[in-house]
Motif scaffolding. Structure first.
Motif, PDB file in Angstrom:
ATOM      1  N   SER A 161       8.127  11.938  -3.070  1.00 45.39           N
ATOM      2  CA  SER A 161       8.137  13.156  -2.259  1.00 45.39           C
ATOM      3  C   SER A 161       8.787  12.954  -0.892  1.00 45.39           C
ATOM      4  O   SER A 161       9.401  13.862  -0.362  1.00 45.39           O
ATOM      5  N   ARG A 162       8.690  11.748  -0.305  1.00 39.94           N
ATOM      6  CA  ARG A 162       9.260  11.525   1.031  1.00 39.94           C
ATOM      7  C   ARG A 162      10.725  11.101   0.977  1.00 39.94           C
ATOM      8  O   ARG A 162      11.434  11.234   1.963  1.00 39.94           O
ATOM      9  N   THR A 163      11.182  10.558  -0.193  1.00 40.16           N
ATOM     10  CA  THR A 163      12.559  10.037  -0.232  1.00 40.16           C
ATOM     11  C   THR A 163      13.398  10.503  -1.431  1.00 40.16           C
ATOM     12  O   THR A 163      14.617  10.450  -1.365  1.00 40.16           O
TER      13      THR A 163
ATOM     14  N   GLY B  47      26.994  -0.637   8.683  1.00 37.83           N
ATOM     15  CA  GLY B  47      25.785  -0.181   7.983  1.00 37.83           C
ATOM     16  C   GLY B  47      26.161   0.697   6.814  1.00 37.83           C
ATOM     17  O   GLY B  47      27.150   0.441   6.109  1.00 37.83           O
ATOM     18  N   CYS B  48      25.403   1.756   6.649  1.00 40.58           N
ATOM     19  CA  CYS B  48      25.613   2.628   5.495  1.00 40.58           C
ATOM     20  C   CYS B  48      26.924   3.408   5.580  1.00 40.58           C
ATOM     21  O   CYS B  48      27.369   3.968   4.587  1.00 40.58           O
ATOM     22  N   THR B  49      27.546   3.462   6.768  1.00 45.55           N
ATOM     23  CA  THR B  49      28.833   4.166   6.897  1.00 45.55           C
ATOM     24  C   THR B  49      29.987   3.223   6.554  1.00 45.55           C
ATOM     25  O   THR B  49      31.160   3.600   6.637  1.00 45.55           O
TER      26      THR B  49
ATOM     27  N   ASP C  53       0.848  -1.192   0.000  1.00 43.00           N
ATOM     28  CA  ASP C  53       0.000   0.000   0.000  1.00 43.00           C
ATOM     29  C   ASP C  53       0.891   1.251   0.000  1.00 43.00           C
ATOM     30  O   ASP C  53       1.195   1.818   1.059  1.00 43.00           O
ATOM     31  N   THR C  54       1.345   1.635  -1.188  1.00 41.49           N
ATOM     32  CA  THR C  54       2.203   2.818  -1.320  1.00 41.49           C
ATOM     33  C   THR C  54       1.918   3.494  -2.650  1.00 41.49           C
ATOM     34  O   THR C  54       1.065   3.025  -3.419  1.00 41.49           O
ATOM     35  N   SER C  55       2.593   4.607  -2.917  1.00 41.66           N
ATOM     36  CA  SER C  55       2.386   5.273  -4.207  1.00 41.66           C
ATOM     37  C   SER C  55       3.688   5.907  -4.658  1.00 41.66           C
ATOM     38  O   SER C  55       4.554   6.243  -3.838  1.00 41.66           O
TER      39      SER C  55
END
Ligand code: ACO
Length: 332
Positions: free
Chosen positions: A40-42, A116-118, A32-34
């Motif tokens: 807009s959020r990411t 992680g991402c670092t 359930d996303t769009s």
């Protein structure tokens, strides 16, 4: 500041992303996303998905071959391999050892870093120390992730965010007259928030069991909005430390490459640092969050498109699971 015996530099870059593209519109059919919400959020539009057969070392190998070619060294001149990843081929042995075998090499240190991402910044920081101490000459440093095999595909708050890919760099000893060199790097962690982003099961705390699989404990758990608040602050601090320590004003920076987790985080950091937005390298729309791979992938694209040129001053910053954070300042 410590006197350095030698200097390190990035002598070659490479990247690899799987062929399969998953768009926001594809995700609309899964959870359930769009497209509108994700964009807009990411800032993300699409991401790459590894095949069933592909593991982290496979992606790493493809990226490594390109970086070795770009560095104009022979594969056998590599004398250390560091792979930054939280989605290794296996919990053990390290993906670095598997990659060493794939490259037909042996007889030198090869190990993984889980930050992680670092991760890539941590790994580059370690490579820098080994080069500056004169112990090694060419370190293959990889950031690789296949987080799409670790996400819970029914959790819309995480499954839309991640993509797969590998970025490779050869970090080499710089000649005395070479202007390309690492200038400074800062890495840090705040373990008090270790549980905000976690793969709960599969280690010694919660070994694999029927219950752990049924409870989705092997997938990524993330409290995204809490991490969001730490992200800008910790990356800003990491950047400030290296700029101040080297008496540099942000205006002298030619390019800023930050971890690609969220466009709003990238914009907020750029604004806080007061850097011209034209100097901020962004590719989040194409690959989403490839965790430890975002920075080396963005670097490779910027170098190959001749955006980043020899002699440019580049500032890099990241944050991620741990919670870890770090920065790297270098002249290309
Ligand atoms: N589609 C539609 N709606 C959604 C989705 C989605 N995919 N995901 C969440 N929502 C909803 C939520 O349910 C919530 O609804 P509610 O208000 O009815 O409760 C609403 O959107 C807002 O949710 P938030 O979580 O507050 O949204 P936020 O604006 O914070 O964005 C995001 C979420 C994108 C995760 C953001 O917080 C973020 O980027 N955080 C940082 C993540 C990160 O950088 N992690 C570290 C690196 S990763 C690593 O180290 C491996």
């Amino acid at each position: 500041m410590l006197t350095k015996e030698y200097h390190a530099k990035i002598s070659g870059t490479g990247m690899y992303v799987p062929d399969k593209i998953l768009t926001n519109y594809d995700l609309e059919k899964m959870v359930d996303t769009s497209d509108e919400w994700i964009k807009s959020r990411t800032g993300m539009s699409e991401r790459r998905i590894a095949s069933k057969e592909q593991a982290a070392s496979d992606l790493s190998y493809e990226a490594a071959v390109k970086a070795i070619e770009a560095a104009r060294i022979k594969t056998k001149e590599i004398d250390m391999i560091i792979v930054a990843t939280i989605s290794p081929d296996h919990p053990f042995p390290s993906t670095a050892c598997i990659l060493q075998k794939k490259l037909g090499l042996k007889g030198f240190p090869a190990f993984d870093i889980a930050a992680g991402c670092t991760g890539w910044i941590y790994a580059a920081n370690i490579a820098k120390q080994y080069i500056e101490n004169g112990i090694v000459s060419n370190v293959l440093v990889i950031g690789v992730e296949i987080l799409t095999k670790l996400v819970n595909w029914s959790d819309r708050s995480t499954c839309v965010l991640f993509g797969d890919g590998a970025g490779a760099t050869i970090i080499s000893r710089a000649d005395e007259k070479d202007i390309s060199r690492f200038i400074d790097s800062e890495i840090s962690a705040d373990g008090t928030h270790y549980d905000l982003l976690i793969q709960n099961a599969g280690g010694s705390r919660i070994p694999a069991s029927k219950e752990s699989v049924e409870g989705n404990l092997h997938t990524i758990y993330m409290e995204g909005n809490k991490i969001f608040k730490h992200a800008v602050k910790s990356m800003y601090q990491a950047c400030e430390v290296v700029l101040k320590r080297n008496h540099l004003d942000v205006h002298s920076i030619d390019w800023l490459i930050t971890h690609q987790a969220n466009m709003r985080i990238i914009n907020a950091l750029g604004k806080k640092l007061n850097i011209d937005e034209k100097k901020v390298i962004v590719n989040i729309e194409k690959y989403a969050n490839t965790s430890a791979a975002t920075i080396p992938i963005a670097l490779d694209e910027a170098v190959r498109s001749k955006k980043i040129r020899h002699g440019d001053l580049v500032l890099m910053a990241s944050f991620g699971a741990g919670l870890t954070s770090g920065s790297l300042l270098l002249r290309m």
